[in-house]
Design a protein around this motif. Sequence first.
Motif, PDB file in Angstrom:
ATOM      1  N   GLY A 169      -8.375   4.933  12.009  1.00 52.15           N
ATOM      2  CA  GLY A 169      -7.781   5.892  10.931  1.00 52.15           C
ATOM      3  C   GLY A 169      -6.478   5.438  10.267  1.00 52.15           C
ATOM      4  O   GLY A 169      -6.028   4.195  10.648  1.00 52.15           O
ATOM      5  N   LYS A 170      -5.779   6.121   9.542  1.00 56.69           N
ATOM      6  CA  LYS A 170      -4.572   5.678   9.050  1.00 56.69           C
ATOM      7  C   LYS A 170      -3.511   6.579   9.442  1.00 56.69           C
ATOM      8  O   LYS A 170      -3.420   7.668   9.934  1.00 56.69           O
TER       9      LYS A 170
ATOM     10  N   VAL B 240       7.172   5.858   1.418  1.00 49.90           N
ATOM     11  CA  VAL B 240       5.846   5.795   2.266  1.00 49.90           C
ATOM     12  C   VAL B 240       5.728   4.636   2.884  1.00 49.90           C
ATOM     13  O   VAL B 240       5.928   3.233   2.225  1.00 49.90           O
ATOM     14  N   ARG B 241       5.233   4.853   4.028  1.00 53.72           N
ATOM     15  CA  ARG B 241       4.683   3.606   4.775  1.00 53.72           C
ATOM     16  C   ARG B 241       3.535   3.953   5.232  1.00 53.72           C
ATOM     17  O   ARG B 241       3.036   4.960   5.916  1.00 53.72           O
ATOM     18  N   VAL B 242       2.484   2.984   5.357  1.00 57.07           N
ATOM     19  CA  VAL B 242       0.963   3.088   5.650  1.00 57.07           C
ATOM     20  C   VAL B 242       0.606   2.263   6.840  1.00 57.07           C
ATOM     21  O   VAL B 242       0.960   0.955   6.551  1.00 57.07           O
ATOM     22  N   GLY B 243       0.248   2.843   7.749  1.00 57.58           N
ATOM     23  CA  GLY B 243       0.017   2.045   9.015  1.00 57.58           C
ATOM     24  C   GLY B 243      -1.421   2.204   9.444  1.00 57.58           C
ATOM     25  O   GLY B 243      -2.097   3.265   8.906  1.00 57.58           O
TER      26      GLY B 243
ATOM     27  N   GLN C 167       0.787  -1.212   0.045  1.00 55.86           N
ATOM     28  CA  GLN C 167      -0.055  -0.070  -0.101  1.00 55.86           C
ATOM     29  C   GLN C 167       0.849   1.389   0.030  1.00 55.86           C
ATOM     30  O   GLN C 167       0.674   2.111  -0.921  1.00 55.86           O
ATOM     31  N   GLY C 168       1.745   1.160   0.743  1.00 53.33           N
ATOM     32  CA  GLY C 168       2.779   2.357   0.909  1.00 53.33           C
ATOM     33  C   GLY C 168       3.478   2.495  -0.314  1.00 53.33           C
ATOM     34  O   GLY C 168       3.966   3.578  -0.831  1.00 53.33           O
ATOM     35  N   GLN C 169       3.825   1.476  -0.941  1.00 53.21           N
ATOM     36  CA  GLN C 169       4.478   1.374  -2.391  1.00 53.21           C
ATOM     37  C   GLN C 169       3.710   1.975  -3.485  1.00 53.21           C
ATOM     38  O   GLN C 169       4.027   2.863  -4.268  1.00 53.21           O
TER      39      GLN C 169
ATOM     40  N   LEU D 243      -4.129  13.740  -2.536  1.00 55.94           N
ATOM     41  CA  LEU D 243      -4.071  12.300  -2.407  1.00 55.94           C
ATOM     42  C   LEU D 243      -4.429  11.681  -1.182  1.00 55.94           C
ATOM     43  O   LEU D 243      -5.178  10.685  -1.415  1.00 55.94           O
ATOM     44  N   LEU D 244      -3.562  12.061  -0.150  1.00 55.23           N
ATOM     45  CA  LEU D 244      -3.586  11.008   1.056  1.00 55.23           C
ATOM     46  C   LEU D 244      -4.797  11.370   1.435  1.00 55.23           C
ATOM     47  O   LEU D 244      -5.402  10.259   2.484  1.00 55.23           O
ATOM     48  N   ALA D 245      -5.624  12.265   1.808  1.00 53.90           N
ATOM     49  CA  ALA D 245      -6.849  12.393   2.786  1.00 53.90           C
ATOM     50  C   ALA D 245      -8.052  12.862   1.668  1.00 53.90           C
ATOM     51  O   ALA D 245      -7.862  13.376   0.597  1.00 53.90           O
ATOM     52  N   ASN D 246      -9.167  12.408   2.185  1.00 57.44           N
ATOM     53  CA  ASN D 246     -10.220  12.908   1.424  1.00 57.44           C
ATOM     54  C   ASN D 246     -11.228  13.808   2.403  1.00 57.44           C
ATOM     55  O   ASN D 246     -11.884  13.607   3.342  1.00 57.44           O
ATOM     56  N   PRO D 247     -11.072  15.187   1.811  1.00 52.40           N
ATOM     57  CA  PRO D 247     -11.455  16.205   2.744  1.00 52.40           C
ATOM     58  C   PRO D 247     -12.995  15.975   3.118  1.00 52.40           C
ATOM     59  O   PRO D 247     -13.525  16.693   4.156  1.00 52.40           O
ATOM     60  N   VAL D 248     -13.825  15.555   2.359  1.00 53.30           N
ATOM     61  CA  VAL D 248     -15.162  15.401   2.553  1.00 53.30           C
ATOM     62  C   VAL D 248     -15.596  14.502   3.742  1.00 53.30           C
ATOM     63  O   VAL D 248     -16.600  14.948   4.521  1.00 53.30           O
ATOM     64  N   ILE D 249     -14.738  13.671   4.072  1.00 52.54           N
ATOM     65  CA  ILE D 249     -14.961  12.718   5.158  1.00 52.54           C
ATOM     66  C   ILE D 249     -13.898  12.563   6.114  1.00 52.54           C
ATOM     67  O   ILE D 249     -14.027  11.885   7.012  1.00 52.54           O
ATOM     68  N   GLU D 250     -12.621  12.933   5.966  1.00 53.25           N
ATOM     69  CA  GLU D 250     -11.469  12.868   6.590  1.00 53.25           C
ATOM     70  C   GLU D 250     -10.839  14.209   7.179  1.00 53.25           C
ATOM     71  O   GLU D 250     -10.969  15.157   6.263  1.00 53.25           O
TER      72      GLU D 250
END
Lengths: 84, 84
Positions: B41-42, A38-41, A19-21, B67-74
């Motif tokens: 969460g992430k 990037v690493r996702v946890g 996922q991070g990749q 990319l990383l967050a969805n401002p509508v819900i996060e």
Amino acid sequence: MEFLVKVEVTLKKTVADPQGQAVYSALRDMGFEGTREVRVGKLIEVRVEGEDREHARSLVDEMCRRLLANPVIEDYRLEVGVDG
Amino acid sequence: MEFLVKVEVTLKKTVADPQGQAVYSALRDMGFEGTREVRVGKLIEVRVEGEDREHARSLVDEMCRRLLANPVIEDYRLEVGVDG
């Protein structure tokens, strides 16, 4: 007393993180060329009733060992806050 | 210079969190009766090249918005550390 305990669950450094990749590749393709890794946890926020901070921490630590984290591939870190 | 930026991405308080609800139920069933709420969460760790801390922060802030967050819900929160 109620405590808000934040749990950071991360993949161990030696474990591949597809996922991070994927996020890394997407960021590079979008022009973020300075991205190196990037690493996702997971971030798990647990609101828990405890006698004091240490009690709350030990409860959530046990939750991590029994359910929230997989010790084979994941590390976890706790941060205990007081909740209003 | 390389920075390690931690991004906490959490669901907005008003958004239902079925994953958190499932973990909550599992913890209660396991006997953790003091559990009051669980939100999942992430945690995204981005290693990025930047001129200084502010530059690194603004780069990752832009990554979140695009990319990383969805401002509508996060919601998201950044924490910039220096990387060795």
